[in-house]
Design an enzyme around this catalytic site. Structure first.
Site, PDB file in Angstrom:
ATOM      1  N   GLN A   1      95.854  71.069 105.288  1.00 42.30           N
ATOM      2  CA  GLN A   1      94.704  70.203 105.566  1.00 42.30           C
ATOM      3  C   GLN A   1      93.604  70.483 104.545  1.00 42.30           C
ATOM      4  OE1 GLN A   1      93.818  67.639 107.513  1.00 42.30           O
ATOM      5  NE2 GLN A   1      91.762  67.765 106.645  1.00 42.30           N
TER       6      GLN A   1
ATOM      7  N   TYR B   1      92.646  78.435 107.131  1.00 38.22           N
ATOM      8  CA  TYR B   1      93.193  78.125 108.467  1.00 38.22           C
ATOM      9  C   TYR B   1      94.681  77.767 108.387  1.00 38.22           C
ATOM     10  CZ  TYR B   1      93.083  75.778 113.105  1.00 38.22           C
ATOM     11  OH  TYR B   1      93.312  75.387 114.406  1.00 38.22           O
TER      12      TYR B   1
ATOM     13  N   GLY C   1      98.327  69.196 117.733  1.00 35.44           N
ATOM     14  CA  GLY C   1      97.601  68.352 116.796  1.00 35.44           C
ATOM     15  C   GLY C   1      96.121  68.422 117.137  1.00 35.44           C
ATOM     16  N   TYR C   2      95.428  67.321 116.943  1.00 35.12           N
ATOM     17  CA  TYR C   2      93.981  67.283 117.184  1.00 35.12           C
ATOM     18  C   TYR C   2      93.714  67.086 118.679  1.00 35.12           C
ATOM     19  CZ  TYR C   2      93.118  67.420 112.209  1.00 35.12           C
ATOM     20  OH  TYR C   2      93.043  67.830 110.901  1.00 35.12           O
TER      21      TYR C   2
HETATM   22  N1  CAA Z   1      91.079  64.476 101.979  1.00 41.08           N
HETATM   23  C1  CAA Z   1      90.599  64.225 100.744  1.00 41.08           C
HETATM   24  N2  CAA Z   1      89.318  64.345 100.425  1.00 41.08           N
HETATM   25  C2  CAA Z   1      88.474  64.740 101.392  1.00 41.08           C
HETATM   26  C3  CAA Z   1      88.909  65.036 102.697  1.00 41.08           C
HETATM   27  C4  CAA Z   1      90.259  64.859 102.963  1.00 41.08           C
HETATM   28  N3  CAA Z   1      90.757  65.101 104.178  1.00 41.08           N
HETATM   29  N4  CAA Z   1      87.829  65.396 103.419  1.00 41.08           N
HETATM   30  C5  CAA Z   1      86.765  65.358 102.598  1.00 41.08           C
HETATM   31  N5  CAA Z   1      87.164  64.951 101.388  1.00 41.08           N
HETATM   32  C6  CAA Z   1      86.346  64.735 100.209  1.00 41.08           C
HETATM   33  C7  CAA Z   1      85.119  63.887 100.514  1.00 41.08           C
HETATM   34  O1  CAA Z   1      85.452  62.516 100.432  1.00 41.08           O
HETATM   35  C8  CAA Z   1      84.188  64.283  99.404  1.00 41.08           C
HETATM   36  O2  CAA Z   1      84.552  63.669  98.218  1.00 41.08           O
HETATM   37  P1  CAA Z   1      83.462  62.969  97.258  1.00 41.08           P
HETATM   38  O3  CAA Z   1      82.487  64.062  96.898  1.00 41.08           O
HETATM   39  O4  CAA Z   1      84.265  62.485  96.098  1.00 41.08           O
HETATM   40  O5  CAA Z   1      82.863  61.900  98.090  1.00 41.08           O
HETATM   41  C9  CAA Z   1      84.503  65.738  99.281  1.00 41.08           C
HETATM   42  O6  CAA Z   1      85.798  65.983  99.809  1.00 41.08           O
HETATM   43  C10 CAA Z   1      83.560  66.544 100.137  1.00 41.08           C
HETATM   44  O7  CAA Z   1      83.200  67.446  99.272  1.00 41.08           O
HETATM   45  P2  CAA Z   1      81.917  68.324  99.585  1.00 41.08           P
HETATM   46  O8  CAA Z   1      81.816  69.279  98.455  1.00 41.08           O
HETATM   47  O9  CAA Z   1      80.735  67.474  99.916  1.00 41.08           O
HETATM   48  O10 CAA Z   1      82.425  69.051 100.900  1.00 41.08           O
HETATM   49  P3  CAA Z   1      81.607  69.908 101.861  1.00 41.08           P
HETATM   50  O11 CAA Z   1      81.378  71.232 101.293  1.00 41.08           O
HETATM   51  O12 CAA Z   1      80.442  69.156 102.394  1.00 41.08           O
HETATM   52  O13 CAA Z   1      82.703  70.065 103.012  1.00 41.08           O
HETATM   53  C11 CAA Z   1      84.210  69.312 104.694  1.00 41.08           C
HETATM   54  C12 CAA Z   1      82.975  69.010 103.853  1.00 41.08           C
HETATM   55  C13 CAA Z   1      84.178  70.753 105.204  1.00 41.08           C
HETATM   56  C14 CAA Z   1      85.458  69.119 103.863  1.00 41.08           C
HETATM   57  C15 CAA Z   1      84.103  68.315 105.840  1.00 41.08           C
HETATM   58  O14 CAA Z   1      84.370  67.035 105.338  1.00 41.08           O
HETATM   59  C16 CAA Z   1      85.086  68.588 106.956  1.00 41.08           C
HETATM   60  O15 CAA Z   1      84.779  69.384 107.839  1.00 41.08           O
HETATM   61  N6  CAA Z   1      86.221  67.928 106.958  1.00 41.08           N
HETATM   62  C17 CAA Z   1      87.179  68.042 108.045  1.00 41.08           C
HETATM   63  C18 CAA Z   1      88.191  69.098 107.767  1.00 41.08           C
HETATM   64  C19 CAA Z   1      89.163  69.095 108.879  1.00 41.08           C
HETATM   65  O16 CAA Z   1      89.790  68.067 109.172  1.00 41.08           O
HETATM   66  N7  CAA Z   1      89.328  70.209 109.550  1.00 41.08           N
HETATM   67  C20 CAA Z   1      90.210  70.266 110.683  1.00 41.08           C
HETATM   68  C21 CAA Z   1      89.420  70.811 111.820  1.00 41.08           C
HETATM   69  S1  CAA Z   1      90.284  70.636 113.367  1.00 41.08           S
HETATM   70  C22 CAA Z   1      91.179  71.986 113.502  1.00 41.08           C
HETATM   71  O17 CAA Z   1      91.199  72.833 112.673  1.00 41.08           O
HETATM   72  C23 CAA Z   1      91.981  72.116 114.761  1.00 41.08           C
HETATM   73  C24 CAA Z   1      93.393  71.926 114.516  1.00 41.08           C
HETATM   74  O18 CAA Z   1      94.146  72.886 114.505  1.00 41.08           O
HETATM   75  C25 CAA Z   1      93.948  70.538 114.324  1.00 41.08           C
END
Ligand code: CAA
Length: 240
Positions: free
Chosen positions: A141, A147, A178-179
Site C-alpha cells: 500500500q 506497515y 481488508g478495510y
Molecule cells: N497511490 C498513488 N499515489 C498516492 C496514493 C496512492 N494510494 N495516495 C497518495 N498518493 C499521492 C497523492 O496523490 C500525492 O501526489 P501529488 O503530490 O502528485 O498530488 C502524493 O501521493 C501525496 O504526497 P504528499 O507528499 O503530500 O504525502 P503526505 O506526506 O501528505 O502523505 C498520505 C499523505 C500519508 C500518503 C495520505 O494520503 C494517506 O494517509 N493515504 C492513505 C494511506 C492508506 O491508505 N493507508 C492505509 C490505512 S488503513 C490500514 O492500514 C488498515 C488496514 O490494514 C487496511
C-alpha cells in the site's frame, strides 16, 4: 473447562469485537491495551471483560503482563495478536521512528507475546494463536512500507510457527482483514477513503464483528485441523 484468551489491543476497534465474541463463546478473556485508560475502563464497564495495560513492543512488559493474567485467570489457551498501529508516510518522508514503531508493535509484538505463552501451550499440548495481518501485507500500500512489511511478516511468522506447533496441539493462523470500519480509518484523508471504498467489490467497509467471527472460528477447539492458514476477509478487494 472454560478456555482463557488474551486479546492484544482488545479494548478498541477490531480487538474489542474479538474480545466480546470470544466471551460470547464462553471464553474467559483478558484484553490488553497500550495507552487509552478511559476507553479501557469504559470497555470493562460495558462488557465485564478485564483489561490489562502493557506495551506489546516491550518483551519484559509482555512477560510480566502475561504472568499477571495467568495468576488472575489461569493458563492462556488462546492468544489473539491484534494490537497494531499505523504511521503512514511516503517512503521518502518516512522517519526511522515511524519505521521502528510499526515494526516493533505490529511484528516484534507477535514474537514478544507468543514467545511468552508458547512454553505453557507446548506443555499442556493445546494452543490457539491467531494474529491479525492486513490486506496491505498481502498487496502492499502506498505510504505503508513499514506497515506492509510488518503485516507480511506476520504471515511468514504464522507459516513457520504453525509447523512447530502442529505436533504439540497448537494451531497458528492469521486473518488478513481488508478495510474495516474502525477508528484507524480516521487518519485516511476523505478523498483517499472514497477511492478505497470504490475498490471494494462488496461496496462497503467491513465491520469489526465480521473479523471477530473469523477469529472465533480459528480459536475454537473445533478448528484443530486448520493451521498455517491465512484467512482473507476483505470484501473481495484482493483475492489470493
Ligand atoms: N497511490 C498513488 N499515489 C498516492 C496514493 C496512492 N494510494 N495516495 C497518495 N498518493 C499521492 C497523492 O496523490 C500525492 O501526489 P501529488 O503530490 O502528485 O498530488 C502524493 O501521493 C501525496 O504526497 P504528499 O507528499 O503530500 O504525502 P503526505 O506526506 O501528505 O502523505 C498520505 C499523505 C500519508 C500518503 C495520505 O494520503 C494517506 O494517509 N493515504 C492513505 C494511506 C492508506 O491508505 N493507508 C492505509 C490505512 S488503513 C490500514 O492500514 C488498515 C488496514 O490494514 C487496511
Amino acid at each position: 473447562m472454560a478456555r482463557v484468551a488474551i486479546v492484544t489491543g482488545g479494548s478498541r476497534g477490531i480487538g474489542a469485537a474479538i474480545s466480546k465474541a470470544l466471551k460470547a463463546e464462553g471464553v474467559t478473556v483478558a484484553a490488553t491495551y497500550a495507552g487509552n485508560d478511559e476507553a479501557a475502563a469504559a470497555f470493562t464497564a460495558e462488557t465485564g471483560i478485564k483489561t490489562y495495560k502493557w506495551n506489546v513492543a516491550d518483551y519484559d512488559d509482555c512477560a510480566a503482563g502475561i504472568a499477571k493474567v495467568e495468576a488472575d485467570l489461569g493458563p492462556v489457551d488462546i492468544l489473539v495478536n491484534n494490537a497494531g498501529i499505523t504511521r503512514d508516510a511516503p517512503f521518502h518522508k518516512m522517519t526511522k521512528d515511524q519505521w521502528h514503531q510499526v515494526i516493533d508493535t505490529n511484528l516484534t509484538g507477535l514474537f514478544n507475546m507468543t514467545h511468552n505463552v508458547w512454553g505453557g501451550m507446548r506443555e499442556r499440548k493445546f494452543g490457539r494463536i491467531v494474529s491479525i495481518s492486513s490486506i496491505n501485507g498481502q498487496k502492499g500500500q502506498f505510504a505503508q512500507s513499514n506497515y506492509a512489511a510488518a503485516k507480511a511478516g506476520d504471515i511468514g511468522f504464522t507459516k513457520a510457527l504453525a509447523q512447530e506447533g502442529a505436533r504439540a496441539g497448537i494451531t497458528v493462523n492469521v486473518v488478513a482483514p481488508g478495510y474495516i470500519n474502525t477508528e484507524m480509518m480516521s487518519t485516511i484523508p476523505e478523498k483517499v477513503m472514497d477511492q478505497i471504498v470504490g475498490a471494494i467489490p462488496v461496496g462497503r467497509l467491513g465491520e469489526a464483528e465480521e473479523i471477530a467471527r473469523a477469529v472465533t472460528f480459528l480459536a475454537s477447539d473445533d478448528a484443530g485441523f486448520v493451521t498455517g492458514s491465512t484467512l482473507t476477509a476483505n470484501g473481495g478487494q484482493y483475492m489470493v
